[in-house]
Structures are given as C-alpha cells and as structure tokens.
Motif scaffolding. Structure first.
Motif, mmCIF file in Angstrom:
data_model
loop_
_atom_site.group_PDB
_atom_site.id
_atom_site.type_symbol
_atom_site.label_atom_id
_atom_site.label_comp_id
_atom_site.label_asym_id
_atom_site.label_seq_id
_atom_site.Cartn_x
_atom_site.Cartn_y
_atom_site.Cartn_z
ATOM 1 N N GLN A 151 9.043 -39.352 22.247
ATOM 2 C CA GLN A 151 8.536 -39.349 23.752
ATOM 3 C C GLN A 151 9.237 -39.676 24.458
ATOM 4 O OE1 GLN A 151 6.636 -41.649 20.682
ATOM 5 N NE2 GLN A 151 5.135 -39.618 20.860
ATOM 6 N N MET A 152 10.772 -40.481 24.475
ATOM 7 C CA MET A 152 11.446 -40.141 25.434
ATOM 8 C C MET A 152 12.299 -39.107 26.061
ATOM 9 S SD MET A 152 13.103 -43.968 23.972
ATOM 10 C CE MET A 152 12.535 -44.733 22.831
ATOM 11 N N ASP A 153 12.697 -39.678 27.168
ATOM 12 C CA ASP A 153 14.210 -38.309 27.998
ATOM 13 C C ASP A 153 15.089 -38.635 28.149
ATOM 14 O OD1 ASP A 153 11.898 -35.688 27.911
ATOM 15 O OD2 ASP A 153 10.625 -37.300 28.755
ATOM 16 N N ALA A 154 15.828 -38.058 28.544
ATOM 17 C CA ALA A 154 17.443 -38.667 29.203
ATOM 18 C C ALA A 154 17.219 -39.737 30.088
ATOM 19 C CB ALA A 154 18.716 -38.115 28.843
ATOM 20 N N PRO A 155 17.898 -41.084 30.330
ATOM 21 C CA PRO A 155 19.562 -41.132 28.590
ATOM 22 C C PRO A 155 18.395 -41.925 28.443
ATOM 23 C CG PRO A 155 18.841 -42.726 31.106
ATOM 24 C CD PRO A 155 18.085 -41.768 31.215
ATOM 25 N N ASP A 156 17.499 -42.849 27.576
ATOM 26 C CA ASP A 156 16.969 -43.504 26.935
ATOM 27 C C ASP A 156 16.900 -42.838 25.451
ATOM 28 O OD1 ASP A 156 16.009 -45.312 28.747
ATOM 29 O OD2 ASP A 156 14.159 -45.714 28.675
ATOM 30 N N HIS A 157 16.846 -41.315 25.363
ATOM 31 C CA HIS A 157 16.435 -40.823 23.620
ATOM 32 C C HIS A 157 17.574 -40.918 23.553
ATOM 33 C CE1 HIS A 157 16.947 -37.298 21.574
ATOM 34 N NE2 HIS A 157 15.857 -37.694 21.264
ATOM 35 N N GLN A 158 19.245 -40.098 24.347
ATOM 36 C CA GLN A 158 19.827 -40.376 23.862
ATOM 37 C C GLN A 158 20.865 -42.320 22.801
ATOM 38 O OE1 GLN A 158 21.519 -38.205 22.786
ATOM 39 N NE2 GLN A 158 23.777 -39.173 21.594
ATOM 40 N N ASN A 159 20.428 -43.075 23.770
ATOM 41 C CA ASN A 159 20.764 -44.576 23.427
ATOM 42 C C ASN A 159 19.456 -45.205 22.315
ATOM 43 O OD1 ASN A 159 22.578 -44.243 26.077
ATOM 44 N ND2 ASN A 159 21.082 -45.467 27.488
ATOM 45 N N PHE A 160 18.357 -44.470 22.827
ATOM 46 C CA PHE A 160 18.067 -45.233 21.008
ATOM 47 C C PHE A 160 18.530 -43.911 19.890
ATOM 48 C CE2 PHE A 160 15.303 -47.372 24.477
ATOM 49 C CZ PHE A 160 15.315 -49.081 23.376
ATOM 50 N N ARG A 161 18.682 -42.901 20.144
ATOM 51 C CA ARG A 161 18.617 -42.296 18.634
ATOM 52 C C ARG A 161 19.898 -42.789 18.414
ATOM 53 N NH1 ARG A 161 16.931 -36.975 17.054
ATOM 54 N NH2 ARG A 161 18.983 -35.608 15.827
ATOM 55 N N MET A 162 20.977 -42.921 19.077
ATOM 56 C CA MET A 162 22.345 -43.426 18.510
ATOM 57 C C MET A 162 22.178 -44.608 17.913
ATOM 58 S SD MET A 162 24.581 -40.981 19.398
ATOM 59 C CE MET A 162 26.348 -42.442 19.099
ATOM 60 N N LEU A 163 21.016 -45.746 18.331
ATOM 61 C CA LEU A 163 20.783 -46.675 17.628
ATOM 62 C C LEU A 163 21.107 -46.517 16.134
ATOM 63 C CD1 LEU A 163 18.171 -49.062 18.535
ATOM 64 C CD2 LEU A 163 20.481 -49.139 19.081
ATOM 65 N N THR A 164 20.396 -45.318 15.086
ATOM 66 C CA THR A 164 20.539 -45.525 14.436
ATOM 67 C C THR A 164 21.037 -43.834 13.406
ATOM 68 O OG1 THR A 164 18.045 -44.667 13.593
ATOM 69 C CG2 THR A 164 17.995 -47.110 13.666
ATOM 70 N N GLN A 165 21.412 -43.109 14.374
ATOM 71 C CA GLN A 165 22.327 -41.879 13.872
ATOM 72 C C GLN A 165 23.050 -41.505 13.070
ATOM 73 O OE1 GLN A 165 22.046 -38.837 17.059
ATOM 74 N NE2 GLN A 165 24.876 -39.080 16.234
ATOM 75 N N SER A 166 23.665 -43.009 12.767
ATOM 76 C CA SER A 166 24.465 -43.193 11.819
ATOM 77 C C SER A 166 24.198 -43.218 10.008
ATOM 78 C CB SER A 166 26.133 -44.189 11.866
ATOM 79 O OG SER A 166 24.983 -45.534 11.584
#
Length: 424
Positions: free
Chosen positions: A100-115
C-alpha cells in the motif's frame, strides 16, 4: 471502450476465478477485442481493466504516475470502501504494508529487510530448507501412495521456511496458516471465518477486522519480546526498525509482519500446487524432468506463470495520461490483470500449455518495477529444492479426484489437489 457487463462481472466475481478455463476465455476475449476496457458495474467505482502484458509493464514501471496507496490496492466495492474509510478516518486501507506504500515510504520500508531476501543471504538457508523438503517427501512416501498435495505438502513446507526466517515458533504455525487463509480467502466460504454463510458488507468488514486484530495481538507480543531480546530474525528487524531517525509506526510494523507472514508462504504454496497440477496433466513434462533434472528451474518459473497466485493489484493515476492510446484521467483506478498478462499470446508462445522448458519466460507473477516481489528469490529457492528432492524419488503421479480452486479475485490457486503416486 466499456466492457460488456457479462464479461465485467467475471473480473469482480470471486467464483469466476475458481474456474480457470472459463476465466482464461474471458481474458482472451478482452485481450483481443478490448484490451484496455472500462468496467462500470453497479456497486463498484469505475476502473480500467489492463489485460495486456505490455500495458501492465508500462503501468508498473511508472511508479510516480500510477500510485499504489491513493485508492484501495485491491478491488473493493463502494460500500466496503466507504466502511473502511469510516473505520480508518479516511484511509482506504485496513493495513498499511509495502503493497500500500508509494515513494518515498515504500523504498525506505523495503530496505529494512531487503538483504534478508537476497540470493547471497538465502544461500545460508539452503541446507535447512533441503532438510525440510526431505521431511515432507518422506511423509508423502509414508502416506501409501495417496495424499492431498495442497493440504499435506504445499501448504506447510513454505510456511515453515518463512516462519523460521520471521522468527515464529513452529507451535504457532497452525495459527498463522489459519489467519493467512482467512485474510486471503476472505471471499471463499470454505476459508473465511463466516462458516459458509452469506455475509453483509458489515459482517465481512467485521470479520476482516477480527483477523487483522488477531494478527495485531500476536505480533504485538513478538515486538515487545524482540525489543527486549533481539534475535537474528526478521521480526527483530521490524520490531526495532528506524526510518529517518524514528521508530516505525505501530500500523506500519503490523503491516510489515502481516505481509511477510502471509504473502511469504501463501503464494509459494499455490505455485507449488500449481506445478504439481501441471505435471499431473502433462505426463510428458514429468518424464522430461525425470530424465533431465537440470530443467527444474524452468519448472519453477512455469509453475509460477501458470498459477499466477496474485491475480490483480489496483493502481490509480496521479495525473492525466495516455495508455494504449486511451486517455486515462487523474484519479482513475486501474486493475492490473496479471492472470491475463501471463497468457498474452504476443509474449508467450502457446500460452495455455504448461511447458517446463519455456524460455524465455517473462511472466508477471512477481509484479514489476519498484514493487517487484521482495520474496521472489526465496520462493524460487524453496520450490527448486522441493522439486529436486521430490522428482529424484517420485516414479509416477496423477490426479486422484477433483481439484478445487480458491474463490478469490485477489490471491488464489489450488486449495485441494488429491494425487496418486509411486516412488522409486
């Protein structure tokens, strides 16, 4: 051009998605005659049905022009949307996850667990995943040559993998599975909390709120524990997540837990079951893979294309634009019909055939662009390992009764697949 109501109803009716052959016929007709048609049905806000592969890509790559979060991200009725907004103070979302997120929230939240979900990290999970896969293949062998592949294997194998990553103990897996089925199977009387009884919009909303509340209560306790006792798991990352120097909000944390816990196994379960269905219905493909196990990665990709568990997402235009020569107005709602895009004759040769050697296989089942599925590498690794273990020991397999598909316009796949089999 407006889509005829008879066809349009198939796009919004959960029961229609439980009949894949019929739904394929609807999408085939739309791709040929009205590939970007407007749906205007009583009870729903108007929306555009995007049925061509190229157009779905076009929308998906333009994240500033087509937003996820301004309107509901999944198809919902006017009545349900109004009730959700009343409950949330104006938001169209009961939960707020990456979806449900768009930029910039989407990228910021995605980066938390992406690794956690990148191939280099997943290599560390290969041995434990293979051990688990062997356990389920052993169980199949012990069942005497008959099982329901969905309920006996496909549901539980991916569930254990993602719960281990998230940090949920195995004793709580049945609870997580039930909540996921109630969340994604809310339109299916065999899966939702309504017990098969007809529901009013108020009853359906109350049921969904109850499911989300149960998730909230469970993961609130997980959050408190991981803040006091951090571990090497994704729950610890979410519980202690910080963005722009501030802890992430309670609503966003709950959305994160839910999307990892639910989407992290349900879609993989469906694709795995879809792959088994494809092999049962195409003995030549089974024989090909038995003779050449190097083709298993192709089986995985084709199973995902064939099943397409996430059947649609909605987007909304942030300004006036043009798509396939059609004027799209600011605020217009669009349905990305992934199921249709993955049968597009202009992209896939013989699209209605299950072919494990299909190459290239440019399916859309994981989405595209910024919202490309975070867990795609994990899903493919799990499926590859399970098929490596299963096909090395499976001598024959066939259907052993009628299959059932989920009644859902959003997330679906086989919910029952009885099979008969022999081992080497």
């Amino acid at each position: 051009m407006r889509i005829d109501d008879e066809l349009a109803i198939s796009l919004v009716d959960p029961k229609a998605y439980a009949n894949p052959a019929s739904q394929d016929a609807v999408f085939t007709k739309l791709r040929a005659e009205n590939p970007l048609g407007r749906v205007e049905l009583e009870g729903f806000d108007p929306f555009w049905a995007v049925t061509k592969h190229a157009d779905i890509l076009d929308v998906s790559r333009q994240n500033a022009l087509f937003h996820n979060g301004d309107l509901s991200t999944v198809l919902t009725s006017k009545e349900a949307d109004a009730k959700v907004r009343l409950q949330t103070g104006g938001s169209p979302h009961l939960i707020r996850s990456l979806v449900q997120m768009d930029a910039p929230d989407h990228q910021n939240f995605r980066m938390l667990t992406q690794s956690w979900f990148m191939p280099q990290n997943l290599k560390k999970l290969e041995d434990s995943t293979r051990k688990l896969a062997k356990k389920y293949v052993d169980q199949m062998q012990d069942m005497g040559g008959e099982c329901d592949f969905v309920s006996d294997v496909a549901l539980y194998f991916p569930l254990r993998v993602i719960m281990d990553i998230l940090g949920v103990p195995d004793v709580d897996e049945p609870r997580m599975l039930k909540l996921t089925q109630e969340l994604f199977g809310a339109q299916d009387p065999e899966l939702n909390r309504g017990g098969g009884q007809p529901q009013t919009a108020d009853e359906a909303l109350a049921e969904m709120q109850a499911v989300i509340f149960d998730y909230f209560m469970y993961f609130n306790a997980i959050t408190n524990d991981r803040r006091a006792n951090p571990r090497e798991d994704v729950a610890t990352v979410i519980a202690n997540g910080v963005i722009d120097g501030k802890p992430i909000g309670e609503i966003e944390a709950m959305g994160y837990y839910i999307i990892v816990a639910a989407a992290g196994h349900d879609t993989t379960s469906s694709s795995t079951a879809g792959g088994m269905l494809g092999l049962c219905e195409n003995p030549d493909q089974f024989a090909r893979l038995k003779a050449n196990p190097a083709g298993i990665p192709g089986l995985v990709e084709e199973s995902i294309r064939w099943t397409t568990p996430v059947q649609h997402f909605m987007r909304s235009a942030t300004e006036d634009t043009v798509l396939r020569g059609q004027k799209i107005a600011k605020g217009d709602w669009l349905m990305l019909c992934y199921k249709s895009g993955n049968r597009d004759e202009e992209v896939f040769e013989d699209p209605f055939s299950f072919r494990s050697d299909r190459s290239p296989n440019k399916h859309l089942a994981f989405g595209y662009g910024a919202h490309l599925c975070l867990g795609q590498h994990l899903a493919k690794m799990e499926m590859r390992i399970l098929w490596e273990e299963l096909l090395s020991r499976l001598k024959s397999v066939e259907r052993n009764g009628p299959m059932k598909m989920t009644q859902s316009s959003f997330v679906g796949g086989p919910k029952s697949l009885p099979i008969r089999y022999t081992f080497n």
